[in-house]
Design a protein around this motif. Structure first.
Motif, PDB file in Angstrom:
ATOM      1  N   SER A  29      71.721  43.350  36.981  1.00  0.00           N
ATOM      2  CA  SER A  29      71.428  41.961  37.383  1.00  0.00           C
ATOM      3  C   SER A  29      72.682  41.155  37.700  1.00  0.00           C
ATOM      4  CB  SER A  29      70.608  41.253  36.301  1.00  0.00           C
ATOM      5  OG  SER A  29      69.401  41.926  36.093  1.00  0.00           O
ATOM      6  N   VAL A  30      73.682  41.805  38.271  1.00  0.00           N
ATOM      7  CA  VAL A  30      74.922  41.110  38.604  1.00  0.00           C
ATOM      8  C   VAL A  30      74.688  40.106  39.731  1.00  0.00           C
ATOM      9  CG1 VAL A  30      77.353  41.388  39.221  1.00  0.00           C
ATOM     10  CG2 VAL A  30      76.220  43.129  37.853  1.00  0.00           C
ATOM     11  N   TRP A  31      73.846  40.484  40.714  1.00  0.00           N
ATOM     12  CA  TRP A  31      73.530  39.541  41.791  1.00  0.00           C
ATOM     13  C   TRP A  31      72.817  38.316  41.230  1.00  0.00           C
ATOM     14  CZ3 TRP A  31      76.106  40.388  46.002  1.00  0.00           C
ATOM     15  CH2 TRP A  31      76.386  41.689  46.439  1.00  0.00           C
ATOM     16  N   VAL A  32      71.910  38.533  40.305  1.00  0.00           N
ATOM     17  CA  VAL A  32      71.162  37.427  39.696  1.00  0.00           C
ATOM     18  C   VAL A  32      72.104  36.520  38.912  1.00  0.00           C
ATOM     19  CG1 VAL A  32      69.365  36.831  38.018  1.00  0.00           C
ATOM     20  CG2 VAL A  32      69.016  38.728  39.604  1.00  0.00           C
ATOM     21  N   GLY A  33      73.021  37.118  38.167  1.00  0.00           N
ATOM     22  CA  GLY A  33      73.991  36.328  37.407  1.00  0.00           C
ATOM     23  C   GLY A  33      74.860  35.479  38.316  1.00  0.00           C
ATOM     24  N   SER A  34      75.298  36.064  39.417  1.00  0.00           N
ATOM     25  CA  SER A  34      76.116  35.323  40.378  1.00  0.00           C
ATOM     26  C   SER A  34      75.319  34.170  40.976  1.00  0.00           C
ATOM     27  CB  SER A  34      76.611  36.264  41.482  1.00  0.00           C
ATOM     28  OG  SER A  34      77.356  35.557  42.441  1.00  0.00           O
ATOM     29  N   ALA A  35      74.107  34.451  41.410  1.00  0.00           N
ATOM     30  CA  ALA A  35      73.261  33.401  41.992  1.00  0.00           C
ATOM     31  C   ALA A  35      72.972  32.298  40.978  1.00  0.00           C
ATOM     32  CB  ALA A  35      71.952  34.009  42.500  1.00  0.00           C
ATOM     33  N   ALA A  36      72.718  32.674  39.745  1.00  0.00           N
ATOM     34  CA  ALA A  36      72.447  31.692  38.690  1.00  0.00           C
ATOM     35  C   ALA A  36      73.666  30.799  38.455  1.00  0.00           C
ATOM     36  CB  ALA A  36      72.050  32.406  37.399  1.00  0.00           C
ATOM     37  N   ALA A  37      74.840  31.391  38.452  1.00  0.00           N
ATOM     38  CA  ALA A  37      76.061  30.607  38.254  1.00  0.00           C
ATOM     39  C   ALA A  37      76.272  29.630  39.407  1.00  0.00           C
ATOM     40  CB  ALA A  37      77.260  31.538  38.100  1.00  0.00           C
ATOM     41  N   PHE A  38      76.016  30.086  40.639  1.00  0.00           N
ATOM     42  CA  PHE A  38      76.149  29.185  41.784  1.00  0.00           C
ATOM     43  C   PHE A  38      75.108  28.063  41.728  1.00  0.00           C
ATOM     44  CE2 PHE A  38      78.339  32.811  44.079  1.00  0.00           C
ATOM     45  CZ  PHE A  38      79.594  32.218  44.010  1.00  0.00           C
ATOM     46  N   LEU A  39      73.906  28.367  41.277  1.00  0.00           N
ATOM     47  CA  LEU A  39      72.878  27.337  41.122  1.00  0.00           C
ATOM     48  C   LEU A  39      73.323  26.315  40.079  1.00  0.00           C
ATOM     49  CD1 LEU A  39      70.050  26.240  41.787  1.00  0.00           C
ATOM     50  CD2 LEU A  39      69.155  27.748  40.002  1.00  0.00           C
TER      51      LEU A  39
ATOM     52  N   PRO B 254      83.152  31.707  30.733  1.00  0.00           N
ATOM     53  CA  PRO B 254      82.042  31.528  29.785  1.00  0.00           C
ATOM     54  C   PRO B 254      82.334  30.486  28.703  1.00  0.00           C
ATOM     55  CG  PRO B 254      82.416  33.843  30.151  1.00  0.00           C
ATOM     56  CD  PRO B 254      83.531  33.108  30.815  1.00  0.00           C
ATOM     57  N   LEU B 255      83.575  30.409  28.244  1.00  0.00           N
ATOM     58  CA  LEU B 255      83.892  29.386  27.243  1.00  0.00           C
ATOM     59  C   LEU B 255      83.748  27.992  27.846  1.00  0.00           C
ATOM     60  CD1 LEU B 255      86.892  30.932  25.255  1.00  0.00           C
ATOM     61  CD2 LEU B 255      84.493  30.694  24.541  1.00  0.00           C
ATOM     62  N   MET B 256      84.143  27.830  29.093  1.00  0.00           N
ATOM     63  CA  MET B 256      83.953  26.543  29.772  1.00  0.00           C
ATOM     64  C   MET B 256      82.467  26.205  29.849  1.00  0.00           C
ATOM     65  SD  MET B 256      86.781  27.064  32.799  1.00  0.00           S
ATOM     66  CE  MET B 256      86.697  25.442  33.552  1.00  0.00           C
ATOM     67  N   LEU B 257      81.639  27.199  30.151  1.00  0.00           N
ATOM     68  CA  LEU B 257      80.197  26.979  30.221  1.00  0.00           C
ATOM     69  C   LEU B 257      79.601  26.713  28.841  1.00  0.00           C
ATOM     70  CD1 LEU B 257      79.140  29.724  32.798  1.00  0.00           C
ATOM     71  CD2 LEU B 257      79.498  27.279  33.203  1.00  0.00           C
ATOM     72  N   LEU B 258      80.053  27.461  27.870  1.00  0.00           N
ATOM     73  CA  LEU B 258      79.534  27.325  26.508  1.00  0.00           C
ATOM     74  C   LEU B 258      79.731  25.905  25.979  1.00  0.00           C
ATOM     75  CD1 LEU B 258      78.210  29.347  24.556  1.00  0.00           C
ATOM     76  CD2 LEU B 258      80.458  29.754  23.586  1.00  0.00           C
ATOM     77  N   PHE B 259      80.913  25.368  26.196  1.00  0.00           N
ATOM     78  CA  PHE B 259      81.228  24.033  25.694  1.00  0.00           C
ATOM     79  C   PHE B 259      80.874  22.925  26.679  1.00  0.00           C
ATOM     80  CE2 PHE B 259      84.136  26.758  23.237  1.00  0.00           C
ATOM     81  CZ  PHE B 259      83.646  26.456  21.973  1.00  0.00           C
ATOM     82  N   GLY B 260      80.571  23.298  27.909  1.00  0.00           N
ATOM     83  CA  GLY B 260      80.259  22.285  28.899  1.00  0.00           C
ATOM     84  C   GLY B 260      81.483  21.473  29.274  1.00  0.00           C
ATOM     85  N   TRP B 261      82.619  22.109  29.312  1.00  0.00           N
ATOM     86  CA  TRP B 261      83.870  21.463  29.688  1.00  0.00           C
ATOM     87  C   TRP B 261      84.284  21.983  31.061  1.00  0.00           C
ATOM     88  CZ3 TRP B 261      88.940  23.493  30.308  1.00  0.00           C
ATOM     89  CH2 TRP B 261      89.915  22.511  30.478  1.00  0.00           C
ATOM     90  N   LYS B 262      84.457  21.072  32.014  1.00  0.00           N
ATOM     91  CA  LYS B 262      84.739  21.478  33.400  1.00  0.00           C
ATOM     92  C   LYS B 262      83.665  22.479  33.843  1.00  0.00           C
ATOM     93  CE  LYS B 262      88.757  19.332  33.649  1.00  0.00           C
ATOM     94  NZ  LYS B 262      88.974  18.169  34.470  1.00  0.00           N
ATOM     95  N   THR B 263      82.431  22.123  33.573  1.00  0.00           N
ATOM     96  CA  THR B 263      81.303  23.023  33.776  1.00  0.00           C
ATOM     97  C   THR B 263      81.183  23.504  35.220  1.00  0.00           C
ATOM     98  OG1 THR B 263      80.174  21.845  32.004  1.00  0.00           O
ATOM     99  CG2 THR B 263      78.832  23.305  33.361  1.00  0.00           C
ATOM    100  N   ARG B 264      81.378  22.607  36.163  1.00  0.00           N
ATOM    101  CA  ARG B 264      81.260  22.987  37.575  1.00  0.00           C
ATOM    102  C   ARG B 264      82.302  24.048  37.931  1.00  0.00           C
ATOM    103  NH1 ARG B 264      78.312  20.199  40.330  1.00  0.00           N
ATOM    104  NH2 ARG B 264      78.824  18.215  39.372  1.00  0.00           N
ATOM    105  N   VAL B 265      83.534  23.873  37.465  1.00  0.00           N
ATOM    106  CA  VAL B 265      84.596  24.852  37.717  1.00  0.00           C
ATOM    107  C   VAL B 265      84.241  26.185  37.059  1.00  0.00           C
ATOM    108  CG1 VAL B 265      87.032  25.407  37.299  1.00  0.00           C
ATOM    109  CG2 VAL B 265      86.376  23.076  37.944  1.00  0.00           C
ATOM    110  N   GLY B 266      83.777  26.133  35.814  1.00  0.00           N
ATOM    111  CA  GLY B 266      83.375  27.348  35.106  1.00  0.00           C
ATOM    112  C   GLY B 266      82.230  28.073  35.790  1.00  0.00           C
ATOM    113  N   ALA B 267      81.272  27.302  36.301  1.00  0.00           N
ATOM    114  CA  ALA B 267      80.112  27.911  36.976  1.00  0.00           C
ATOM    115  C   ALA B 267      80.520  28.539  38.310  1.00  0.00           C
ATOM    116  CB  ALA B 267      79.021  26.863  37.186  1.00  0.00           C
TER     117      ALA B 267
END
Length: 149
Positions: free
Chosen positions: A122-132, A82-95
């Protein structure tokens, strides 16, 4: 014509993509805050001991020592990604990391508790959203975007 459509897509995706990134990050960090007691005793876990007991239930197929270790590992990754996503650092790896972590949670919850629990949370939704999010061509409003210019 196709080029114009891509430009429109890039223009229209900036804020929804940022919202998705922040939503995944904040949701995962909220779960970590819960296990450390920041949401109070009436939350899902409310403290580390309750979270550890829940993890043991979800990882019933592991030896107890690995079950406890998985609670620490899950927490570490639930902070890192989440910190990687929050800051947008290595975003693809974080996602991708968030997507796989949530997928493991969803599968474990399904095996241990049945299909309703991961659907309710909504764990399935969270996983799918992260992969998207992981397959996006670029990440706007991020460290990644500003360093790739």
């Amino acid at each position: 014509m196709l080029l114009k459509a891509n430009i429109m897509t890039d223009k229209n995706i900036k804020f929804p993509q940022l919202f998705l990134r922040l939503s995944i990050a904040v949701t995962m960090l909220s779960a970590v805050a819960d296990r450390f007691g920041f949401w109070g005793a009436d939350a899902a876990w409310g403290n580390w001991a309750n979270f550890e007991a829940y993890t043991k239930k979800l990882t019933f197929f592991l030896p107890e020592s690995l079950s406890v270790t998985s609670a620490y590992a899950a927490t570490f990754f639930e902070i890192l990604f989440p910190l990687m996503l929050l800051f947008g650092w290595k975003t693809r790896v974080g996602a991708y990391g968030a997507g796989f972590l949530l997928l493991v949670f969803a599968l474990s919850m399904t095996m241990a508790l049945g299909p309703k629990a991961p659907l309710d949370y909504s764990v399935w939704v969270g996983s799918a959203a992260a992969f998207l999010l992981a397959v996006q061509p670029t990440y706007f409003f991020s460290i990644d975007h500003s360093t790739n210019k």
